[in-house]
Design a protein around this motif. Sequence first.
Motif, PDB file in Angstrom:
ATOM      1  N   TRP B  88       0.831  -1.212   0.000  1.00  0.00           N
ATOM      2  CA  TRP B  88       0.000   0.000   0.000  1.00  0.00           C
ATOM      3  C   TRP B  88       0.861   1.255   0.000  1.00  0.00           C
ATOM      4  O   TRP B  88       0.494   2.265  -0.614  1.00  0.00           O
ATOM      5  N   ALA B  89       1.982   1.214   0.720  1.00  0.00           N
ATOM      6  CA  ALA B  89       2.856   2.391   0.773  1.00  0.00           C
ATOM      7  C   ALA B  89       3.411   2.695  -0.620  1.00  0.00           C
ATOM      8  O   ALA B  89       3.448   3.849  -1.053  1.00  0.00           O
ATOM      9  N   LEU B  90       3.823   1.636  -1.322  1.00  0.00           N
ATOM     10  CA  LEU B  90       4.295   1.835  -2.698  1.00  0.00           C
ATOM     11  C   LEU B  90       3.167   2.379  -3.569  1.00  0.00           C
ATOM     12  O   LEU B  90       3.356   3.289  -4.375  1.00  0.00           O
ATOM     13  N   TRP B  91       1.995   1.815  -3.391  1.00  0.00           N
ATOM     14  CA  TRP B  91       0.808   2.237  -4.147  1.00  0.00           C
ATOM     15  C   TRP B  91       0.520   3.717  -3.894  1.00  0.00           C
ATOM     16  O   TRP B  91       0.313   4.502  -4.825  1.00  0.00           O
ATOM     17  N   ASP B  92       0.517   4.083  -2.610  1.00  0.00           N
ATOM     18  CA  ASP B  92       0.191   5.462  -2.229  1.00  0.00           C
ATOM     19  C   ASP B  92       1.257   6.439  -2.732  1.00  0.00           C
ATOM     20  O   ASP B  92       0.994   7.632  -2.890  1.00  0.00           O
ATOM     21  N   MET B  93       2.457   5.923  -2.971  1.00  0.00           N
ATOM     22  CA  MET B  93       3.514   6.775  -3.514  1.00  0.00           C
ATOM     23  C   MET B  93       3.365   6.901  -5.028  1.00  0.00           C
ATOM     24  O   MET B  93       4.067   7.696  -5.658  1.00  0.00           O
ATOM     25  N   GLY B  94       2.483   6.096  -5.609  1.00  0.00           N
ATOM     26  CA  GLY B  94       2.211   6.201  -7.043  1.00  0.00           C
ATOM     27  C   GLY B  94       2.621   4.992  -7.861  1.00  0.00           C
ATOM     28  O   GLY B  94       2.337   4.921  -9.061  1.00  0.00           O
ATOM     29  N   PHE B  95       3.263   4.015  -7.234  1.00  0.00           N
ATOM     30  CA  PHE B  95       3.707   2.837  -7.994  1.00  0.00           C
ATOM     31  C   PHE B  95       2.547   1.886  -8.269  1.00  0.00           C
ATOM     32  O   PHE B  95       1.663   1.696  -7.428  1.00  0.00           O
ATOM     33  N   ARG B  96       2.574   1.284  -9.469  1.00  0.00           N
ATOM     34  CA  ARG B  96       1.556   0.300  -9.841  1.00  0.00           C
ATOM     35  C   ARG B  96       2.192  -1.001 -10.326  1.00  0.00           C
ATOM     36  O   ARG B  96       1.497  -1.979 -10.596  1.00  0.00           O
ATOM     37  N   CYS B  97       3.524  -0.984 -10.476  1.00  0.00           N
ATOM     38  CA  CYS B  97       4.210  -2.148 -11.038  1.00  0.00           C
ATOM     39  C   CYS B  97       5.638  -2.196 -10.498  1.00  0.00           C
ATOM     40  O   CYS B  97       6.315  -1.165 -10.441  1.00  0.00           O
ATOM     41  N   VAL B  98       6.075  -3.370 -10.022  1.00  0.00           N
ATOM     42  CA  VAL B  98       7.460  -3.560  -9.584  1.00  0.00           C
ATOM     43  C   VAL B  98       8.074  -4.667 -10.433  1.00  0.00           C
ATOM     44  O   VAL B  98       7.471  -5.733 -10.594  1.00  0.00           O
ATOM     45  N   ILE B  99       9.263  -4.394 -10.986  1.00  0.00           N
ATOM     46  CA  ILE B  99       9.942  -5.379 -11.831  1.00  0.00           C
ATOM     47  C   ILE B  99      11.250  -5.769 -11.133  1.00  0.00           C
ATOM     48  O   ILE B  99      12.087  -4.909 -10.872  1.00  0.00           O
ATOM     49  N   ALA B 100      11.396  -7.045 -10.813  1.00  0.00           N
ATOM     50  CA  ALA B 100      12.580  -7.492 -10.060  1.00  0.00           C
ATOM     51  C   ALA B 100      12.965  -8.910 -10.491  1.00  0.00           C
ATOM     52  O   ALA B 100      12.121  -9.660 -10.997  1.00  0.00           O
ATOM     53  N   PRO B 101      14.236  -9.282 -10.254  1.00  0.00           N
ATOM     54  CA  PRO B 101      14.658 -10.661 -10.586  1.00  0.00           C
ATOM     55  C   PRO B 101      13.992 -11.697  -9.680  1.00  0.00           C
ATOM     56  O   PRO B 101      13.793 -12.833 -10.076  1.00  0.00           O
ATOM     57  N   SER B 102      13.669 -11.303  -8.451  1.00  0.00           N
ATOM     58  CA  SER B 102      12.943 -12.198  -7.534  1.00  0.00           C
ATOM     59  C   SER B 102      12.309 -11.351  -6.441  1.00  0.00           C
ATOM     60  O   SER B 102      12.716 -10.209  -6.217  1.00  0.00           O
ATOM     61  N   PHE B 103      11.304 -11.944  -5.805  1.00  0.00           N
ATOM     62  CA  PHE B 103      10.549 -11.219  -4.770  1.00  0.00           C
ATOM     63  C   PHE B 103      10.470 -12.058  -3.501  1.00  0.00           C
ATOM     64  O   PHE B 103      10.523 -13.289  -3.558  1.00  0.00           O
ATOM     65  N   GLY B 104      10.291 -11.385  -2.364  1.00  0.00           N
ATOM     66  CA  GLY B 104       9.865 -12.101  -1.162  1.00  0.00           C
ATOM     67  C   GLY B 104       8.512 -12.728  -1.468  1.00  0.00           C
ATOM     68  O   GLY B 104       7.639 -12.073  -2.038  1.00  0.00           O
ATOM     69  N   ASP B 105       8.330 -13.992  -1.094  1.00  0.00           N
ATOM     70  CA  ASP B 105       7.120 -14.723  -1.521  1.00  0.00           C
ATOM     71  C   ASP B 105       5.829 -14.096  -1.001  1.00  0.00           C
ATOM     72  O   ASP B 105       4.822 -14.062  -1.713  1.00  0.00           O
ATOM     73  N   ILE B 106       5.841 -13.619   0.231  1.00  0.00           N
ATOM     74  CA  ILE B 106       4.602 -13.079   0.800  1.00  0.00           C
ATOM     75  C   ILE B 106       4.290 -11.727   0.152  1.00  0.00           C
ATOM     76  O   ILE B 106       3.150 -11.442  -0.221  1.00  0.00           O
ATOM     77  N   PHE B 107       5.311 -10.901  -0.019  1.00  0.00           N
ATOM     78  CA  PHE B 107       5.133  -9.613  -0.687  1.00  0.00           C
ATOM     79  C   PHE B 107       4.565  -9.821  -2.094  1.00  0.00           C
ATOM     80  O   PHE B 107       3.662  -9.098  -2.531  1.00  0.00           O
ATOM     81  N   PHE B 108       5.094 -10.813  -2.797  1.00  0.00           N
ATOM     82  CA  PHE B 108       4.655 -11.120  -4.167  1.00  0.00           C
ATOM     83  C   PHE B 108       3.151 -11.402  -4.184  1.00  0.00           C
ATOM     84  O   PHE B 108       2.412 -10.838  -4.993  1.00  0.00           O
ATOM     85  N   ASN B 109       2.689 -12.250  -3.254  1.00  0.00           N
ATOM     86  CA  ASN B 109       1.252 -12.543  -3.152  1.00  0.00           C
ATOM     87  C   ASN B 109       0.463 -11.283  -2.809  1.00  0.00           C
ATOM     88  O   ASN B 109      -0.613 -11.044  -3.363  1.00  0.00           O
ATOM     89  N   ASN B 110       0.996 -10.495  -1.879  1.00  0.00           N
ATOM     90  CA  ASN B 110       0.292  -9.293  -1.444  1.00  0.00           C
ATOM     91  C   ASN B 110       0.083  -8.314  -2.593  1.00  0.00           C
ATOM     92  O   ASN B 110      -0.929  -7.614  -2.646  1.00  0.00           O
ATOM     93  N   CYS B 111       1.053  -8.241  -3.508  1.00  0.00           N
ATOM     94  CA  CYS B 111       0.925  -7.327  -4.658  1.00  0.00           C
ATOM     95  C   CYS B 111      -0.362  -7.621  -5.422  1.00  0.00           C
ATOM     96  O   CYS B 111      -1.147  -6.714  -5.718  1.00  0.00           O
ATOM     97  N   PHE B 112      -0.573  -8.890  -5.745  1.00  0.00           N
ATOM     98  CA  PHE B 112      -1.754  -9.262  -6.537  1.00  0.00           C
ATOM     99  C   PHE B 112      -3.049  -8.946  -5.794  1.00  0.00           C
ATOM    100  O   PHE B 112      -4.074  -8.692  -6.410  1.00  0.00           O
ATOM    101  N   GLN B 113      -2.985  -8.979  -4.472  1.00  0.00           N
ATOM    102  CA  GLN B 113      -4.186  -8.704  -3.681  1.00  0.00           C
ATOM    103  C   GLN B 113      -4.584  -7.234  -3.754  1.00  0.00           C
ATOM    104  O   GLN B 113      -5.718  -6.883  -3.445  1.00  0.00           O
TER     105      GLN B 113
END
Lengths: 468, 206
Positions: B88-113
């Motif tokens: 949500w903090a990233l969202w509120d800062m204006g981000f809608r997409c994160v591109i990375a070689p790998s993600f923390g698994d829980i964060f990755f799931n949370n993004c889609f939510q």
Amino acid sequence: MGASSLFEKIWSSHVINELGDGFALLHVDRHILHDLNAMKSLVELRERGYAVRNPELTIATPDHGVSSLPGRDINTNAAGTALLRGYLEETKRAGIRAFDVNEDGQGIVHVIGPELGLTQPGHLIVCGDSHTCTHGGLAALGFGMGRSEVIHVLATQTIYQKKPKQMRINFEGVAGHGVTPKDLILYLIGQIGADGGNGHAVEYAGSAIRAMPVEGRLTICNLSIEFGAKVGMIGPDDVAYQYLAGRQMSPKGADWDRALAYWKSLTTDDGASFDHEVSIDVAKVAPQITWGTSPQQVISVEDAIPDPSSGANAADTTAMREALDYMGLTPGRPIAGTAIDAVFIGSCTNSRLSDLREAAAVARGRKVKEGVQAWVVPGSQQVKQAAEAEGLHGVFRQAGFEWREPGCSMCLAANGDLLARGQRAVSTTNRNFEGRQGPGVRTHLASPAMAAAAAVSGAIVDVRKMMV
Amino acid sequence: MEPFVRLTGVAAPILTGNVNTDVLVRVEAMINVPKGKLGPYCFEVWRYLPDRSDNPDFILNQPAYRNAKILLAGVNFGCGSSREPAVWALWDMGFRCVIAPSFGDIFFNNCFQSGMLPIVLPADVIVSLAEDAKAFGDVAPDFTVDLERQVIIAPSGRQTPFKVDELKRHALLEGLDDIGVTLAIAQRITDFQTADRNARPWVYNV
């Protein structure tokens, strides 16, 4: 069907609906709420027009937001009062068993689950907390989740997951004197990196794991998420069954006999395949201490602070330099002898009775160095009572430690328990992230014995030199 | 949930590895600041100096990247805690997409939510996207992320394909509510519990 792993057996027995590409809708056996997410999740659930589907399979405890100050109540940490009041009101309204702040049974989510016997082999356990992997120490499939998933579980008693890959980590041999489960898992993270387990469910195996009591296994599984593995588990055995027998929420009578037979069927079959396998010779592991701002930035206490030029690549070198800068450390110097300001013994990693015994053995008959703030925060009311029954609180107090009330406390500094900018702490916690114990605070992760040794020395020290 | 179909905006590179969720949002903000107002708390430990003034060295404080919608990130982005307010903090800062070689698994799931699109691409591909994202003075070029076609279009027109699990892609494109979808098959949950109660009665005898 071919040979299956512990993880596969539990996963497949919880699938309600297969959705392709490895996704499944899974049944949740136990959902644990804590004070940081209970109120907001339950309110949002209600506002969206849903009800809690299985309140009887849900339990709640206040831990993250409670002060650990002796004599505390919900008002002690003013920033958390509304959260705690809401936690009590909303769980009551939803018919969820929720412990009050000073009630018997209260404690850190991942401490009370096992000690109540709520955590059992084969259970699928979720909680809005990344250290839910801890419950794997009793062969449960436990993992953390975010707020949206918490609400989904409340409404449906299910969760969508993609089946992870599988990794087995074998800890073989006998650890040296003064080397604890915390040292073994920190060492592993140093070897495979903070992302070494991403996308994997991990099973820990090997002779060192089999010889380890349940509390040590919980510590090992607890740090799985610190190398990216959402799930860490250990196959059930007599050590686990003996631990569970007679606990408050353990199965009783005929249920126990049926459960036991089922649990015995869960162990990983010979020939089960894993995507990755790692072996660690535990005899080679010395007491560990982190030097940086990621759990992978860890060394043996006898080592020198690493030089960033030894980084694997340019990005790693930059990350190392930034970490050393934040930590205020000079490369090349021995880490032992680094002066400290504070010691924190507690958290879901290391706040159980065996951890406190280990720390008390070092503290006994010694004094906390002048100017060092040293805290012991037992993980639960049960741990606190058991420790007091054998006089550990007296040992700590006599040495100059503060003996405090159960909760997450200074592990994440969400409860008024925190240090000041620039202060350096040795902590038995799980994260040395920037600002984790307060803005600008420098955290070194270590075992309870190493933390106690640092408290009485006023500096990072090899605990083995203080043991007879 | 807000659907994600196609996005055009500036891409900001923060290629440091192991950016954890405590960096994305500190726990105090999580407790006291509501969803929707977390923007000023995103990257709090990096973007401010101890006196709370902006750290001029932090890339998101530079005019060219202040309105970035895409984050180019390093390995294991979003590791650490399960806190969804990190997204949500990233969202509120204006981000809608994160591109990375790998993600923390829980964060990755949370993004889609939360309607945030996480894209996994090899590190060298992200480094080359970061080259394309370089600012000229106070202006950084726009990228387009098209989830329908699963392609990133760089300012030069160069196209980089990516892949998102079909189930997640569909949910993002439609902005689906997970709970509604699940409750549509509530009978299957009931059937499962009935059978399971016979197989593992101790799980339910509470």
